[in-house]
Enzyme design. Structure first.
Site, PDB file in Angstrom:
ATOM      1  N   GLY A  19      -2.863   5.415   0.859  1.00  0.00           N
ATOM      2  CA  GLY A  19      -1.560   5.674   1.452  1.00  0.00           C
ATOM      3  C   GLY A  19      -1.339   7.151   1.689  1.00  0.00           C
ATOM      4  O   GLY A  19      -0.236   7.669   1.532  1.00  0.00           O
ATOM      5  N   SER A  21      -1.623   8.993   4.485  1.00  0.00           N
ATOM      6  CA  SER A  21      -1.408   9.467   5.853  1.00  0.00           C
ATOM      7  C   SER A  21       0.020   9.886   6.135  1.00  0.00           C
ATOM      8  O   SER A  21       0.289  10.542   7.150  1.00  0.00           O
ATOM      9  CB  SER A  21      -1.804   8.374   6.848  1.00  0.00           C
ATOM     10  OG  SER A  21      -0.946   7.250   6.719  1.00  0.00           O
ATOM     11  N   ARG A  22       0.950   9.521   5.243  1.00  0.00           N
ATOM     12  CA  ARG A  22       2.357   9.837   5.497  1.00  0.00           C
ATOM     13  C   ARG A  22       3.086  10.068   4.178  1.00  0.00           C
ATOM     14  O   ARG A  22       2.583   9.745   3.109  1.00  0.00           O
ATOM     15  CB  ARG A  22       3.050   8.674   6.231  1.00  0.00           C
ATOM     16  CG  ARG A  22       2.462   8.321   7.567  1.00  0.00           C
ATOM     17  CD  ARG A  22       3.283   7.250   8.253  1.00  0.00           C
ATOM     18  NE  ARG A  22       3.410   6.045   7.429  1.00  0.00           N
ATOM     19  CZ  ARG A  22       4.279   5.068   7.671  1.00  0.00           C
ATOM     20  NH1 ARG A  22       5.095   5.165   8.691  1.00  0.00           N
ATOM     21  NH2 ARG A  22       4.316   4.003   6.897  1.00  0.00           N
ATOM     22  N   VAL A  70      -5.447  -2.092   0.636  1.00  0.00           N
ATOM     23  CA  VAL A  70      -5.824  -1.894  -0.762  1.00  0.00           C
ATOM     24  C   VAL A  70      -5.815  -3.184  -1.578  1.00  0.00           C
ATOM     25  O   VAL A  70      -6.354  -3.214  -2.695  1.00  0.00           O
ATOM     26  CB  VAL A  70      -4.913  -0.852  -1.445  1.00  0.00           C
ATOM     27  CG1 VAL A  70      -4.993   0.483  -0.725  1.00  0.00           C
ATOM     28  CG2 VAL A  70      -3.471  -1.346  -1.530  1.00  0.00           C
ATOM     29  N   ASN A  96      -1.587   5.743  -4.350  1.00  0.00           N
ATOM     30  CA  ASN A  96      -0.253   5.977  -3.809  1.00  0.00           C
ATOM     31  C   ASN A  96       0.225   4.864  -2.880  1.00  0.00           C
ATOM     32  O   ASN A  96       1.430   4.725  -2.671  1.00  0.00           O
ATOM     33  CB  ASN A  96      -0.226   7.314  -3.058  1.00  0.00           C
ATOM     34  CG  ASN A  96       1.089   7.529  -2.334  1.00  0.00           C
ATOM     35  OD1 ASN A  96       2.114   7.786  -2.954  1.00  0.00           O
ATOM     36  ND2 ASN A  96       1.074   7.392  -1.007  1.00  0.00           N
ATOM     37  N   SER A 148       7.140   4.963  -9.991  1.00  0.00           N
ATOM     38  CA  SER A 148       8.509   5.180  -9.520  1.00  0.00           C
ATOM     39  C   SER A 148       9.446   5.067 -10.706  1.00  0.00           C
ATOM     40  O   SER A 148       9.150   4.376 -11.692  1.00  0.00           O
ATOM     41  CB  SER A 148       8.888   4.128  -8.478  1.00  0.00           C
ATOM     42  OG  SER A 148      10.288   4.121  -8.219  1.00  0.00           O
ATOM     43  N   TYR A 165       9.295  -4.747  -6.442  1.00  0.00           N
ATOM     44  CA  TYR A 165       8.911  -3.333  -6.486  1.00  0.00           C
ATOM     45  C   TYR A 165       9.028  -2.788  -7.906  1.00  0.00           C
ATOM     46  O   TYR A 165       8.107  -2.140  -8.423  1.00  0.00           O
ATOM     47  CB  TYR A 165       9.799  -2.537  -5.527  1.00  0.00           C
ATOM     48  CG  TYR A 165       9.436  -1.079  -5.409  1.00  0.00           C
ATOM     49  CD1 TYR A 165       8.369  -0.676  -4.607  1.00  0.00           C
ATOM     50  CD2 TYR A 165      10.158  -0.098  -6.077  1.00  0.00           C
ATOM     51  CE1 TYR A 165       8.035   0.673  -4.484  1.00  0.00           C
ATOM     52  CE2 TYR A 165       9.835   1.244  -5.963  1.00  0.00           C
ATOM     53  CZ  TYR A 165       8.770   1.628  -5.159  1.00  0.00           C
ATOM     54  OH  TYR A 165       8.437   2.961  -5.037  1.00  0.00           O
ATOM     55  N   LYS A 169       5.885  -1.442 -10.268  1.00  0.00           N
ATOM     56  CA  LYS A 169       5.806  -0.066 -10.763  1.00  0.00           C
ATOM     57  C   LYS A 169       5.812  -0.020 -12.295  1.00  0.00           C
ATOM     58  O   LYS A 169       5.146   0.837 -12.901  1.00  0.00           O
ATOM     59  CB  LYS A 169       6.956   0.770 -10.190  1.00  0.00           C
ATOM     60  CG  LYS A 169       6.873   0.957  -8.682  1.00  0.00           C
ATOM     61  CD  LYS A 169       5.553   1.584  -8.241  1.00  0.00           C
ATOM     62  CE  LYS A 169       5.523   1.893  -6.752  1.00  0.00           C
ATOM     63  NZ  LYS A 169       4.268   2.540  -6.318  1.00  0.00           N
TER      64      LYS A 169
END
Length: 258
Positions: A19, A21-22, A70, A96, A148, A165, A169
């Site tokens: 992850g 690229s941004r 992934v 990430n 997170s 989520y 995490k």
């Protein structure tokens, strides 16, 4: 005694960033490259990947990129093999890559729950496993899991619902401790970063709807700024943190202390 500059020097090392690229992943990759590391940056889509790799190369960094889901074991193994073929080693892994899905727990579609867990938690395990095998052979490795504060505290009473989520995490923090304990004898350190709210594509809708309310609960009174995460990642990858493993560094402006 090692000079301070050398404590943060990653020259000659190779970092694989999922992850990357941004958003926060790109920032972390940039920081590792600025500290001297070569990069393998991963993304799910070509339109995200190529501009980032090109920008890194224009800055003089050694950087390659690859597409990867992934959550797919075959794709993970292929990317690790490609990285080893290109660089001959993997010193640093940054897990990430992540997704989210907002819905009340009682109505969250099972397939969305499954997708979030597969990307955020299973993906980190698959990459840690594949890279860990190479690190064990060399008796050297640094793994950084981007978790997170959602894994440390609930979202209520903010009205934001992300059971999948938060669960993924929290699980990532447990995985961090377990791998750190298992692989410490192989000179592999495993740590996590738990960011609070930073402006990213993943958080943009939440911040649009609730940023003033969110900032009321942060002692520093604001969300994170660009550049406030990469130094932590470099620290955890570098010799400066040589006696730290299995830990989580929270970067949230104090949100989890109140």
């Amino acid at each position: 005694m090692t000079p301070l500059k050398q404590l943060f020097d990653l020259t000659g090392q190779v970092a694989l960033v999922t992850g990357g690229s941004r958003g926060l992943g790109e920032e972390i990759a940039e920081g590792l490259a600025e500290a001297g590391s070569s990069l393998m940056v991963l993304a799910r889509r070509e339109q995200w990947l190529s501009p980032t790799v090109d920008a890194m190369k224009k800055r003089g960094f050694r950087c390659e990129g690859a597409l990867c889901d992934v959550s797919k074991p075959a794709e993970v193994e292929a990317v690790v093999k490609e990285t080893m073929g290109t660089y001959g080693q993997i010193d640093i892994l940054v897990n990430n890559a992540g997704v989210t899905w907002g819905a009340p727990a009682e109505s969250m579609p099972f397939e969305k729950w499954q997708q979030v867990l597969e990307v955020n938690l299973t993906g980190a395990f698959l990459f840690s496993q594949a890279c860990g095998r190479q690190m064990i052979k060399r008796k050297y490795g640094r793994i950084i899991n981007v978790a997170s504060i959602a894994g440390l505290k609930s979202s209520m009473p903010s009205g934001i619902h992300y059971a999948g989520y938060a669960s993924s995490k929290a699980g990532l923090l447990g995985l961090t401790r377990e791998l750190a304990a298992q692989w410490a004898p192989h000179n592999i350190r495993v740590n996590a970063i738990a960011p609070g709210f930073f402006p990213t594509r993943m958080t943009e809708k939440v911040l649009e709807a609730a940023q003033p309310y969110i900032e009321q609960g942060i002692p520093m009174g604001r969300v994170g700024h660009a550049g406030e995460l990469k130094g932590v990642a470099v620290f955890l990858a570098a010799p400066a943190s040589g006696y730290i493993t299995g830990q989580t560094i929270v970067v949230d402006g104090g949100a989890t202390i109140v």
